[in-house]
Design a protein around this motif. Structure first.
Motif, short mmCIF file in Angstrom:
data_model
loop_
_atom_site.label_atom_id
_atom_site.label_comp_id
_atom_site.label_asym_id
_atom_site.label_seq_id
_atom_site.Cartn_x
_atom_site.Cartn_y
_atom_site.Cartn_z
N LEU A 81 0.82 -1.34 -0.01
CA LEU A 81 0.11 0.12 -0.17
C LEU A 81 0.97 1.21 -0.04
O LEU A 81 1.74 1.19 0.74
CB LEU A 81 -0.95 0.08 1.29
N THR A 82 0.45 2.17 -0.93
CA THR A 82 1.13 3.41 -0.56
C THR A 82 0.07 4.61 -0.89
O THR A 82 -1.19 4.44 -1.20
CB THR A 82 1.99 3.59 -1.92
N ASP A 83 0.33 5.79 -0.72
CA ASP A 83 -0.45 6.84 -0.71
C ASP A 83 -1.69 6.65 0.07
O ASP A 83 -2.73 6.63 -0.40
CB ASP A 83 -0.59 7.18 -1.97
N ILE A 84 -1.37 6.24 1.63
CA ILE A 84 -2.60 5.75 2.17
C ILE A 84 -3.42 6.92 3.01
O ILE A 84 -2.44 7.71 3.57
CB ILE A 84 -2.03 4.90 3.25
N ALA A 85 -4.67 7.12 2.95
CA ALA A 85 -5.30 8.40 3.32
C ALA A 85 -6.81 7.87 3.81
O ALA A 85 -7.37 6.88 3.34
CB ALA A 85 -5.55 9.28 2.39
N HIS A 86 -7.39 8.60 4.55
CA HIS A 86 -8.72 8.20 5.27
C HIS A 86 -9.72 8.61 4.03
O HIS A 86 -9.50 9.06 2.95
CB HIS A 86 -9.11 9.35 6.00
N THR A 96 -3.11 3.19 -2.96
CA THR A 96 -2.94 2.65 -4.02
C THR A 96 -2.39 1.29 -3.74
O THR A 96 -1.61 1.28 -2.77
CB THR A 96 -1.73 3.53 -4.66
N VAL A 97 -2.70 0.16 -4.16
CA VAL A 97 -2.48 -1.26 -4.12
C VAL A 97 -1.74 -1.60 -5.06
O VAL A 97 -1.94 -1.65 -6.59
CB VAL A 97 -3.72 -1.87 -3.88
N THR A 98 -0.39 -2.16 -4.93
CA THR A 98 0.45 -2.87 -6.09
C THR A 98 0.64 -4.42 -5.76
O THR A 98 0.91 -4.50 -4.44
CB THR A 98 1.97 -2.24 -5.59
N LEU A 99 0.44 -4.93 -6.54
CA LEU A 99 0.67 -6.56 -6.50
C LEU A 99 1.97 -6.81 -6.26
O LEU A 99 3.03 -6.09 -6.79
CB LEU A 99 -0.13 -7.45 -7.80
N PRO A 100 2.44 -8.00 -5.85
CA PRO A 100 3.82 -8.40 -5.80
C PRO A 100 4.74 -8.34 -7.05
O PRO A 100 5.95 -8.08 -6.81
CB PRO A 100 3.74 -9.91 -5.35
N ASP A 101 4.21 -8.39 -8.13
CA ASP A 101 4.76 -8.41 -9.43
C ASP A 101 4.97 -7.11 -9.86
O ASP A 101 5.60 -6.71 -10.80
CB ASP A 101 4.15 -9.29 -10.48
N GLY A 102 4.54 -5.96 -8.92
CA GLY A 102 4.73 -4.67 -9.49
C GLY A 102 3.39 -4.25 -10.31
O GLY A 102 3.41 -2.76 -10.40
#
Length: 117
Positions: A81-86, A96-102
């Motif tokens: 997870l990146t750019d995490i906000a309420h 923003t959710v990124t899978l293990p393969d990018g």
């Protein structure tokens, strides 16, 4: 006596934070466990940023169920997870959710955007 002041608005967390996927809620939301500090974990609902699928209790229920199934197939046990906000309704976070393969999860789910308005 000191005057009371409002708490400052929480700034989004840039991440990355590794999240364990616990269960799928619908086509754009899942429950996850995040380790946020030493021996400190939180369980949160994560809404995938840039993804808005049909509602399970709406007029496009069959499509909503298909979107949830697609999300279930795509999500492995762990994501980043990146750019995490309420989120705007509270009770969950947008990220923003990124899978293990990018792969960006919202991009992978692009065909599942709302059909019913």
């Amino acid at each position: 006596m000191l005057a009371a002041s409002a708490a400052p608005a929480a700034e989004p967390l840039p991440g990355p934070i590794r999240a364990e996927v616990l269960r799928i809620i619908d086509g754009d939301t899942f429950q996850a466990r995040l380790r946020v500090w030493l021996d400190t974990e939180v369980t949160v609902l994560v809404r995938v940023r840039r993804l808005d699928t049909d509602e399970l209790h709406g007029p496009c229920r069959p499509r909503a169920l298909s979107a949830r199934d697609a999300l279930t197939r795509l999500l492995p046990g762990w994501v980043t997870l990146t750019d995490i906000a309420h989120d705007k309704y509270g009770g969950r976070v947008d990220a923003t959710v990124t899978l293990p393969d990018g792969t960006d999860l919202a991009a992978a789910m692009a065909g599942w955007g709302k059909a019913c308005r």
